[in-house]
Design a protein around this motif. Structure first.
Motif, PDB file in Angstrom:
ATOM      1  N   TYR A 163      89.418  33.407  67.401  1.00 55.25           N
ATOM      2  CA  TYR A 163      88.476  33.636  68.656  1.00 55.25           C
ATOM      3  C   TYR A 163      88.341  34.539  69.655  1.00 55.25           C
ATOM      4  N   VAL A 185      83.622  34.839  79.741  1.00 55.70           N
ATOM      5  CA  VAL A 185      82.251  33.291  78.819  1.00 55.70           C
ATOM      6  C   VAL A 185      81.814  33.616  78.151  1.00 55.70           C
ATOM      7  N   LEU A 218      86.097  34.940  74.740  1.00 56.30           N
ATOM      8  CA  LEU A 218      86.543  33.580  74.460  1.00 56.30           C
ATOM      9  C   LEU A 218      88.463  33.606  73.943  1.00 56.30           C
ATOM     10  N   VAL A 219      88.710  32.378  75.051  1.00 53.87           N
ATOM     11  CA  VAL A 219      90.547  32.869  75.079  1.00 53.87           C
ATOM     12  C   VAL A 219      89.871  30.495  75.097  1.00 53.87           C
ATOM     13  N   PRO A 220      90.554  30.355  73.976  1.00 57.07           N
ATOM     14  CA  PRO A 220      91.123  28.971  73.468  1.00 57.07           C
ATOM     15  C   PRO A 220      92.167  28.606  74.591  1.00 57.07           C
ATOM     16  N   ALA A 221      91.350  27.310  75.107  1.00 56.71           N
ATOM     17  CA  ALA A 221      92.628  26.155  76.019  1.00 56.71           C
ATOM     18  C   ALA A 221      93.295  25.086  75.125  1.00 56.71           C
ATOM     19  N   PRO A 231      92.187  21.850  74.448  1.00 55.29           N
ATOM     20  CA  PRO A 231      91.401  21.267  73.935  1.00 55.29           C
ATOM     21  C   PRO A 231      90.556  21.681  72.528  1.00 55.29           C
ATOM     22  N   ASP A 232      91.085  23.373  72.485  1.00 59.27           N
ATOM     23  CA  ASP A 232      90.365  24.132  71.014  1.00 59.27           C
ATOM     24  C   ASP A 232      91.671  23.989  70.516  1.00 59.27           C
ATOM     25  N   VAL A 287      84.252  27.204  72.005  1.00 57.98           N
ATOM     26  CA  VAL A 287      85.517  26.496  72.203  1.00 57.98           C
ATOM     27  C   VAL A 287      84.919  25.444  73.359  1.00 57.98           C
ATOM     28  N   ALA A 288      85.499  24.693  73.546  1.00 59.08           N
ATOM     29  CA  ALA A 288      85.325  23.659  74.622  1.00 59.08           C
ATOM     30  C   ALA A 288      84.354  23.591  75.648  1.00 59.08           C
ATOM     31  N   GLN A 289      84.467  24.961  76.288  1.00 63.11           N
ATOM     32  CA  GLN A 289      84.005  24.655  77.735  1.00 63.11           C
ATOM     33  C   GLN A 289      82.385  26.189  77.231  1.00 63.11           C
ATOM     34  N   SER A 290      82.170  26.534  76.006  1.00 66.20           N
ATOM     35  CA  SER A 290      81.494  26.975  76.024  1.00 66.20           C
ATOM     36  C   SER A 290      80.083  27.202  76.010  1.00 66.20           C
TER      37      SER A 290
END
Lengths: 821, 283
Positions: A700, A717, A720-723, A725-726, B189-192
């Motif tokens: 990411y 934005v 991309l830092v995964p959280a 859910p990822d 990623v989920a929120q993007s």
């Protein structure tokens, strides 16, 4: 010692030891309910707010900086250019002279004539409120005369390249070479040569709390209190004294609640000097707090290393020699440890393998980008990535299972202690046991069978399996070694343990927690050593007035070094208490035994004193032994004899959608061996966070600059830092091979997950695609890069995003690829 | 990050909002849920003198039936859209796509109308509105007018809504018997944001595709209809979906950015269109 037969000790309600149990963190109730004190929450009477105007240009001469417009704005107190502040502070420090040819450029907290990266400070504004300061900042006028930006490491070293620092006359910051045995001799014996270029992309650390500094100059006797969101309050005190010319004893540094660091707060920053200088100049408390996007520009970045790797091996899978040649991007200036980072990994390239020879070369390069420095793992993730990628690549070339190739080369458990080709002595380990356990948890054979089936049926979703059998060196010690390496500090750690009059315990540690759970872990260690309840222990840290001696927290050192000091100091308290007990019993100290917080005279069951009773007796001092203290307190300083060497086996299975290039992690199994464990829950948390951060690098995260030197990934934005859910569910387990070099038997865990996981994931991605002719995918393995790798666009097309200079530039990108002979 | 100074008007009715906009014209900016505008203000990328907040205008929220249409108030939040029974029954594509918007916090604040009026081509809902032939009801000082989605999205972040107007509600034709739908969102990623998204609605009749509507997210400066695909699917058998989907990138002008160059997006549009239409056609 006389042989006696002793009566069994009387049954007393004993206490259970708490070391090794998953106690809930003491810190968390306060943290999760918001009863916290971050630096930005610090209030002081008459507080002023500082904002910093930053360069929008990667490289430019400042021909005019005019702050007069800002001074007309409401709420403004002062505004200064770099030239206004030449007497307030000097240059920022670099603490590691890694080579004789190291070039250290001047690095002023506010630029004086030239800006050298987007984010370099140009002017400062002080106002009565943060809003007023931001508004006033817009009225500052600056004329920039653009200079050519240096963005690509290879181009930067070419003749005729523009220079980041004219006065230095080269973009080469340093060169470093180390040779262990004759690599050329290994190469001559080898019949297989694996040549690869790997790239560790530039990363942004992303501590949850952006940096912040408050300085209050209104202390007694003209002293200054600095609150800083830092990992290193003791370093800040020393270096602020030097940078700002304020006597050390007039400075107190407090790191209050600190919301993460990952190495990015292991530094001495411009804003600390700016705030101290302004507080001194204005005689008012001042505060500066970064926004997230400001933090992205003005807090150090991590990694950014190009790695040329060569393994000389035999066709039956014996790895003989390893050659490593690195290019590492310093950014525009040297921060505290910038030049040392890639070198901190240099002994980890041979990793767990029995290489005969190792040749290491490294070149540091300046660029017009944010300076780099320590980021979780600092040099060791890079090393582990390169060696573990190369071993998987070599296995593929030799048509060997990657586990099998490792078995043929790793140090076996009966060979410890083992001195590696670099001369490091690994004290303990068991790579076979960790690997066997991981393979079983993973269901390795079944997944391999599924992979074969998907290949046979040409499934659009292919399965890949990646292996990483890492080790690392952590604890950053001993002092003598650090001195030999050109580092300005030592590697010791100190603790004080004292009993209060009513029988409670205070542990004073020179480490500096910023989220890891030191208070819990150190309480467990002290509670067991003293035989007191866990709840009765208070841990005092992060304030130079309360903790005068310490070397803070980084490099997975806190437990291994700091925890050892706590244990030894607690034992010192027990020794003192024993003398007092013996005095009170009128017994010989040798006739006393100590268990679960109680002293008793051997053979006299009724003669008992608890350590709490002794604490009070000590306080009252009504009857004391000759020469004993009125307070049960003991100090201990540990200077470790060596590093600690955790290891483990991480296995990753990914599904790659060959139509879109999307990678999904299906399984992630890790078995880590970090020796003895004080708190399994904290260890589990460290492993989860570390693995997540390593996966983030693999799939990411990537700091991207455009060809003008702008940080394109300037906010969360685009970066991309995964959280949750990822990310997959992590399946974790441990083996336990105690360290033999510290009394706790522990090894560091803070960086292990990050070090291990990145190559496991990328190996899995490549493994999914190898039958399609793919032998590398650059990090971050974005869907687009994976898709282009599959569809042969690599080589004919540039897989980097349009207009970007990922990996230091297009040249670097197109010199990708390896060679097998 | 702190916004520059601005005045704030909280409208309690459409008339009040329109009056405030008429008074301040170009200097004013309408705020709905604020999920796009507030970041722009905080980064000082937008400097309105007046922010007209329509987030609490009751008559602009909620969902109702009007014959063959659903009428969705512009201030209906994403969260409400996802859980609204009428939308789920008659325009399930909207609910499905809205579930992929950002994260739960944003979905509780952000609104359906706000997302459309902001007109970010990477946003999920503009392509959905376009695919569903929605109509936008816009109020201004001269009264109300209705603009079809085809004419609503003019350019990057630009719509038919004039500075003195506000988007009040959206009329969406109900999908009746035989319709299936799918929103395929491709993101890292989920929120993007979507790298590419495809909104497909397909009506099957006697085993063939009678009618198909396909909208594309982030394949140009506005959401676009994949008209080549729709044409090829008209009356086609299900076996022809792949072939039809190969026309997905026709007439698009996909951007090149950090997440992908144009040729990759064109490829994704074709793959995702095939997947979306296949799912919508229930095969």
């Amino acid at each position: 010692m006389t042989a006696t037969t002793e009566a069994p000790a009387p049954e007393v309600p004993g206490r259970q030891n708490v070391v090794g149990t998953p106690l809930r963190r003491k810190e968390d109730a306060r943290l999760v309910t918001g009863r916290t004190r971050w630096t930005d929450s610090v209030a002081a009477p008459g507080l002023l707010h500082v904002v910093i105007l930053r360069s929008p240009m990667a490289h430019a001469r400042l021909t005019r900086v005019d702050v007069s417009g800002a001074l007309q704005r409401p709420g403004i107190v002062a505004a200064y250019t770099g030239l206004d502040l030449v007497d307030d502070f000097g240059g920022l420090p670099t603490a590691w002279t890694v080579s004789e040819d190291l070039k250290t450029p001047s690095h002023f907290p506010v630029a004086r004539d030239v800006v050298r990266y987007v984010g370099d400070a140009v002017a400062v504004v002080v106002a009565s409120s943060h809003d007023a300061a931001v508004d006033a900042m817009e009225a500052i006028e600056v004329d920039y005369e653009p200079l050519p930006a240096v963005l690509d490491m290879e181009q930067a070293m070419a003749d005729g390249s523009p220079l980041v620092h004219d006065d230095i006359g080269t973009n080469t910051c340093f060169t470093y070479h180390e040779e262990h045995g004759s690599y050329q001799a290994s190469k001559a014996k080898a019949d297989v040569l694996l040549t690869r270029r790997y790239v560790n992309q530039r990363l942004i650390p992303n501590a949850m709390e952006p940096r912040s500094v408050v300085v209050d100059p209104t202390g007694a006797a003209d002293s200054f209190t600095i609150w800083s969101s830092t990992q290193v309050p003791h370093f800040v005190r020393i270096f602020m004294a030097l940078v700002c010319g304020i006597p050390e004893h007039k400075i107190r540094v407090i790191a209050p609640d600190v919301g993460g660091g990952f190495g990015s707060k292991l530094d001495i920053y411009a804003e600390e000097a700016i705030c101290l200088g302004l507080a001194k100049r204005l005689h008012r408390p001042v505060k500066w707090t970064a926004s997230r996007s400001e933090d992205y520009q003005a807090t150090i970045h991590g990694r950014d290393v190009i790695q040329d790797v060569e393994i000389a091996a035999t066709s039956d899978g014996k790895m003989l020699g390893l050659r490593v040649d690195l290019l590492t991007d310093m950014g525009a200036y040297l921060q505290l440890l910038t030049p040392s980072i890639a070198l901190l990994g240099r002994y980890m390239y041979p990793a767990i393998y029995k290489f005969e020879t190792h040749s290491f070369h490294c070149t540091g390069v300046f660029s017009n980008k944010t300076p780099t420095d320590a980021y979780r793992g600092a040099g060791r993730p890079e090393a582990t990535f390169a060696i573990e990628r190369a071993v998987d690549d070599l296995a593929a070339h030799l048509h060997l299972d990657p586990i099998e190739l490792r078995r043929r080369n790793w140090i076996t458990h009966d060979e410890f202690p083992y001195t590696t080709v670099c001369g490091l002595e690994y004290d303990s380990g068991n790579y076979e046991a960790a690997t066997d356990k991981a393979l079983e948890l993973f269901g390795y054979d079944a997944l391999r069978a599924e992979q074969a089936e998907r290949r046979r049926s040409n499934d659009p979703v292919q399965l890949g399996i990646g292996v990483s059998t890492y080790t690392e060196m952590c604890g950053l010690a001993p002092s003598r070694w650090l001195g030999e390496q050109g580092y300005v500090a030592g590697g010791w750690e100190r603790a004080t343990v004292r009993m209060t009059p009513l029988g409670k315990v205070e542990v004073v540690s020179g480490t500096s927690p910023h989220g890891q759970g030191h208070a819990t872990t150190f309480s467990q260690i002290a509670a067991d050593a003293l035989g007191v309840p866990f709840e009765d222990v208070e841990v005092i840290v992060n304030d130079t007035a309360a903790v005068p001696w310490g070397l803070d927290t980084y490099g997975s050192r806190s437990l291994v070094v700091g925890g050892t000091a706590v244990r030894r100091a607690a034992e010192g308290v027990v020794e003192k208490a024993k003398l007092l007990a013996a005095h009170l019993f009128e017994a010989d100290p040798a006739d006393l035994e100590f268990d679960s917080g109680t002293f008793r005279v051997k053979g006299t069951p009724s003669a008992t004193k608890t350590i709490q009773e002794l604490a009070f007796a000590s306080f009252t001092s009504h009857t004391m032994a000759e020469g004993s203290d009125a307070i049960l307190t003991a100090d201990h300083l540990v200077d470790p004899e060596t590093f600690s060497f955790p290891h483990g086996t991480h296995l990753c299975a990914v599904e790659v959608d060959t139509e879109t290039g999307m990678t999904k992690i299906r399984r992630y199994v890790c078995v880590d061996d970090i020796g003895k464990v004080v708190n399994p829950m904290i260890v589990e948390g460290q492993v989860h966070g570390g693995v997540a951060q390593g996966i983030a690098q693999a799939l990411y995260e990537e700091a991207v600059y455009d060809d003008a030197g702008n940080l394109v990934t300037g906010s969360l934005v685009d970066y991309l830092v995964p959280a949750a859910p990822d990310l997959p569910t992590f399946e974790t387990d441990r083996t336990e091979t105690p360290s033999t070099t510290n009394p706790l038997g522990v090894k560091g865990v803070g960086e292990a997950g990050t070090i291990a996981s990145t190559p496991a994931v990328v190996n899995a991605v490549v493994d999914a695609l190898r039958h399609l002719g793919v032998d590398d995918v650059r990090m971050a393995c974005t869907p687009e890069r994976v898709w282009r790798a599959i569809h042969g666009a690599r080589g004919s097309d540039d897989p980097a995003p349009a207009g970007s200079v990922v990996y230091g530039g297009a040249t670097t990108e197109t010199t990708a690829g390896g060679r097998l002979t | 990050m702190i916004p520059a100074q601005f005045d704030y008007v909280r409208a309690s009715s459409v008339d009040e909002a329109v009056a405030a906009l008429a008074e301040h014209g170009d200097e004013a900016k309408v705020m709905a849920g604020g999920q796009s505008l507030i970041p722009l203000l905080r980064l000082r990328l937008s400097y309105p003198e007046v922010v007209v907040d329509v987030g609490r205008v009751a008559e602009m929220a909620g969902v109702r039936e009007d014959g063959a249409h659903l009428v969705i108030g512009a201030m209906t939040t994403h969260h409400e859209v996802i859980h609204n029974e009428l939308i789920r029954r008659h325009c399930g594509l909207i609910a499905e796509a809205t579930e992929t918007v950002a994260d739960p916090a944003v979905r509780h604040r952000g609104t359906f109308g706000g997302a459309l009026a902001h007109a970010d081509p990477a946003g999920d809902l503009p392509a959905v509105a376009l695919a569903l032939d929605a109509e936008m009801v816009i109020a201004g000082s001269g009264g109300r007018r209705t603009v079809p989605a085809e004419e609503f999205f003019l350019d990057y972040l630009q719509t038919a809504v004039q500075p003195d107007e506000v988007l009040v509600e959206v009329r969406v034709p109900k999908l009746g018997e035989g319709w299936g739908y799918r929103y395929e969102k491709f993101h890292r990623v989920a929120q993007s944001w979507a790298i590419v998204g495809v909104a497909a609605a397909v009506r099957r009749s006697n085993g063939t595709i009678a009618e198909a509507r396909v909208g594309l997210t982030n394949m140009g400066s506005t959401p676009v209809r994949a008209s080549g695909v729709e044409e090829a699917l008209n009356g086609a058998s299900l076996e022809r979906i792949g072939e039809a989907a190969d026309r997905a990138a026709e007439g698009t002008s996909a951007p090149s950015d950090l997440n992908g160059k144009a040729d990759y997006r064109e490829h994704l549009a074709r793959v995702l269109t095939r997947r979306a239409v296949t799912a919508a056609a229930g095969s």
